[in-house]
Every structure is written in structure tokens, then in C-alpha cells.
Write a protein that holds these residues in place. Structure first.
Motif, PDB file in Angstrom:
ATOM      1  N   UNK A  56     -16.794  17.065   6.068  1.00  0.00           N
ATOM      2  CA  UNK A  56     -16.277  15.649   5.633  1.00  0.00           C
ATOM      3  C   UNK A  56     -16.295  15.796   4.043  1.00  0.00           C
ATOM      4  N   UNK A  57     -17.254  16.828   3.385  1.00  0.00           N
ATOM      5  CA  UNK A  57     -16.986  16.630   2.117  1.00  0.00           C
ATOM      6  C   UNK A  57     -15.668  17.403   1.600  1.00  0.00           C
ATOM      7  N   UNK A  58     -15.423  18.365   2.261  1.00  0.00           N
ATOM      8  CA  UNK A  58     -14.135  19.041   2.064  1.00  0.00           C
ATOM      9  C   UNK A  58     -12.828  18.247   2.246  1.00  0.00           C
ATOM     10  N   UNK A  59     -12.985  17.308   3.297  1.00  0.00           N
ATOM     11  CA  UNK A  59     -11.742  16.595   3.643  1.00  0.00           C
ATOM     12  C   UNK A  59     -12.001  15.254   3.083  1.00  0.00           C
ATOM     13  N   UNK A  60     -12.848  15.094   2.150  1.00  0.00           N
ATOM     14  CA  UNK A  60     -12.951  13.837   1.436  1.00  0.00           C
ATOM     15  C   UNK A  60     -13.087  12.450   2.104  1.00  0.00           C
ATOM     16  N   UNK A  61     -13.584  12.460   3.132  1.00  0.00           N
ATOM     17  CA  UNK A  61     -13.998  11.303   4.117  1.00  0.00           C
ATOM     18  C   UNK A  61     -14.768  10.152   3.267  1.00  0.00           C
ATOM     19  N   UNK A  62     -14.273   9.043   3.368  1.00  0.00           N
ATOM     20  CA  UNK A  62     -15.110   8.150   2.337  1.00  0.00           C
ATOM     21  C   UNK A  62     -16.038   7.342   2.861  1.00  0.00           C
ATOM     22  N   UNK A  63     -16.727   6.625   2.253  1.00  0.00           N
ATOM     23  CA  UNK A  63     -17.563   5.957   2.603  1.00  0.00           C
ATOM     24  C   UNK A  63     -17.555   4.550   3.310  1.00  0.00           C
ATOM     25  N   UNK A  64     -18.568   3.798   3.834  1.00  0.00           N
ATOM     26  CA  UNK A  64     -18.195   2.502   4.172  1.00  0.00           C
ATOM     27  C   UNK A  64     -17.819   1.394   3.102  1.00  0.00           C
ATOM     28  N   UNK A  65     -17.134   0.596   3.183  1.00  0.00           N
ATOM     29  CA  UNK A  65     -16.941  -0.301   1.949  1.00  0.00           C
ATOM     30  C   UNK A  65     -17.637  -1.603   2.545  1.00  0.00           C
ATOM     31  N   UNK A  66     -18.569  -1.999   1.642  1.00  0.00           N
ATOM     32  CA  UNK A  66     -19.380  -3.370   2.213  1.00  0.00           C
ATOM     33  C   UNK A  66     -18.735  -4.808   1.646  1.00  0.00           C
ATOM     34  N   UNK A 126     -12.462  18.978  15.075  1.00  0.00           N
ATOM     35  CA  UNK A 126     -12.228  17.833  14.632  1.00  0.00           C
ATOM     36  C   UNK A 126     -13.248  16.601  14.748  1.00  0.00           C
ATOM     37  N   UNK A 127     -13.415  15.579  14.113  1.00  0.00           N
ATOM     38  CA  UNK A 127     -14.404  14.678  14.277  1.00  0.00           C
ATOM     39  C   UNK A 127     -13.624  13.691  15.079  1.00  0.00           C
ATOM     40  N   UNK A 128     -14.811  13.126  16.051  1.00  0.00           N
ATOM     41  CA  UNK A 128     -14.484  11.902  17.154  1.00  0.00           C
ATOM     42  C   UNK A 128     -14.695  10.509  15.967  1.00  0.00           C
ATOM     43  N   UNK A 129     -14.067   9.510  16.635  1.00  0.00           N
ATOM     44  CA  UNK A 129     -14.315   8.070  15.987  1.00  0.00           C
ATOM     45  C   UNK A 129     -15.853   7.977  15.990  1.00  0.00           C
ATOM     46  N   UNK A 130     -16.617   8.305  16.967  1.00  0.00           N
ATOM     47  CA  UNK A 130     -17.969   8.157  16.928  1.00  0.00           C
ATOM     48  C   UNK A 130     -18.667   8.955  15.871  1.00  0.00           C
ATOM     49  N   UNK A 131     -18.117  10.334  15.480  1.00  0.00           N
ATOM     50  CA  UNK A 131     -18.760  11.068  14.807  1.00  0.00           C
ATOM     51  C   UNK A 131     -18.469  10.455  13.378  1.00  0.00           C
ATOM     52  N   UNK A 132     -17.348  10.036  12.955  1.00  0.00           N
ATOM     53  CA  UNK A 132     -16.877   9.025  11.729  1.00  0.00           C
ATOM     54  C   UNK A 132     -17.939   7.745  11.359  1.00  0.00           C
ATOM     55  N   UNK A 133     -18.037   7.162  12.601  1.00  0.00           N
ATOM     56  CA  UNK A 133     -19.023   5.985  12.757  1.00  0.00           C
ATOM     57  C   UNK A 133     -20.341   6.515  12.226  1.00  0.00           C
ATOM     58  N   UNK A 134     -21.041   7.412  12.923  1.00  0.00           N
ATOM     59  CA  UNK A 134     -22.174   7.742  12.599  1.00  0.00           C
ATOM     60  C   UNK A 134     -22.493   8.231  11.358  1.00  0.00           C
ATOM     61  N   UNK A 135     -21.535   9.117  10.698  1.00  0.00           N
ATOM     62  CA  UNK A 135     -21.420   9.810   9.593  1.00  0.00           C
ATOM     63  C   UNK A 135     -21.514   8.498   8.333  1.00  0.00           C
ATOM     64  N   UNK A 136     -20.726   7.588   8.543  1.00  0.00           N
ATOM     65  CA  UNK A 136     -20.607   6.678   7.491  1.00  0.00           C
ATOM     66  C   UNK A 136     -21.921   5.866   7.455  1.00  0.00           C
ATOM     67  N   UNK A 137     -22.416   5.499   8.637  1.00  0.00           N
ATOM     68  CA  UNK A 137     -23.677   4.885   8.629  1.00  0.00           C
ATOM     69  C   UNK A 137     -24.855   5.802   8.225  1.00  0.00           C
ATOM     70  N   UNK A 138     -24.884   7.133   8.536  1.00  0.00           N
ATOM     71  CA  UNK A 138     -25.894   7.866   7.656  1.00  0.00           C
ATOM     72  C   UNK A 138     -25.654   7.801   6.351  1.00  0.00           C
ATOM     73  N   UNK A 139     -24.337   7.948   5.788  1.00  0.00           N
ATOM     74  CA  UNK A 139     -24.205   8.012   4.223  1.00  0.00           C
ATOM     75  C   UNK A 139     -24.936   6.617   3.745  1.00  0.00           C
ATOM     76  N   UNK A 140     -24.391   5.327   4.401  1.00  0.00           N
ATOM     77  CA  UNK A 140     -24.944   4.015   3.813  1.00  0.00           C
ATOM     78  C   UNK A 140     -26.536   4.089   4.072  1.00  0.00           C
ATOM     79  N   UNK A 141     -26.972   4.591   4.955  1.00  0.00           N
ATOM     80  CA  UNK A 141     -28.536   4.675   5.034  1.00  0.00           C
ATOM     81  C   UNK A 141     -29.223   5.551   3.787  1.00  0.00           C
ATOM     82  N   UNK A 142     -28.667   6.640   3.667  1.00  0.00           N
ATOM     83  CA  UNK A 142     -29.016   7.857   2.710  1.00  0.00           C
ATOM     84  C   UNK A 142     -28.819   6.898   1.130  1.00  0.00           C
ATOM     85  N   UNK A 143     -27.872   6.185   1.003  1.00  0.00           N
ATOM     86  CA  UNK A 143     -27.716   5.564  -0.415  1.00  0.00           C
ATOM     87  C   UNK A 143     -28.689   4.784  -0.389  1.00  0.00           C
TER      88      UNK A 143
END
Length: 108
Positions: free
Chosen positions: A98-108, A61-78
Motif C-alpha cells: 500500500x505504501x509503494x502504491x500510495x493508497x490514501x487514507x479515509x477522509x472524515x 492485488x488488493x480486493x475491495x475488502x482489503x482496501x476497506x480494512x486497511x483504511x479502517x486500520x489506518x484510521x484506528x492506528x491514527x
């Protein structure tokens, strides 16, 4: 067991063209910075990436830090036009995608 962060570099057809270890941590965590992740992706001229790491606790299960880092990496990747297609966390014979669980991206 220590935590390891891995990067899978993919070409335009999402075929594997390279892998690299982007972080090695301790039992309780690892430091991951987009600079290291995308430096390796650019070195392979990757069109997309998948990030993966293990949880020594065995619970994927992802930690809060995992979620934060993943969203940041997704933003940087975009921004860099190297999308993060998924982030997979490995545990004891279990995984979390994250893809299977449909975790969303950061909203700017």
C-alpha cells in the motif's frame, strides 16, 4: 493454502520487536478486526505496525475488502497513535505494498 494475517510490531526506530498472527482464514477470506490487531501491538508496546497477509489465489492485488480494512486500520492506528506504516499482500513470488502504491487514507 489458507489466508493468514500477520502483524509486525515496530519500536520507535521502526525496528522489529514482535510478530503475531492476527487471523487465519479460508481460501476465500479471513476476518480481521482492529481489536485483535491493536491488542497485540499494545502488548508489544509498539510505536508503529506493518500488516501483511497472503492471497491463496497467488494474485497480490488488493480486493475491495482489503482496501476497506486497511483504511479502517489506518484510521484506528491514527486514533491510538500506533500508525500503520504499510500493508503488504503476498502472492506467488509477487507482492503489493500500500505504501509503494500510495493508497490514501479515509477522509472524515
Amino acid at each position: 493454502m489458507k489466508s493468514h494475517g500477520e502483524l509486525l510490531d515496530l519500536n520507535i526506530h521502526h525496528r522489529l520487536i514482535g510478530t503475531s498472527i492476527v487471523s487465519v482464514g479460508s481460501l476465500s477470506g479471513a476476518v480481521v478486526h482492529p481489536r485483535e490487531v491493536f491488542r497485540d501491538a499494545m502488548g508489544y508496546s509498539a510505536s508503529a505496525i506493518i500488516v501483511a497477509h497472503n492471497h491463496p489465489s497467488g494474485r497480490p492485488a488488493p480486493s475491495k475488502e482489503d482496501i476497506k480494512v486497511t483504511q479502517y486500520l489506518m484510521l484506528c492506528g491514527d486514533i491510538m497513535e500506533i500508525p500503520v506504516l504499510d500493508h503488504v499482500i503476498l502472492g506467488d513470488n509477487l507482492f503489493y505494498s500500500y505504501k509503494e502504491n500510495k493508497v490514501g487514507r479515509i477522509k472524515l
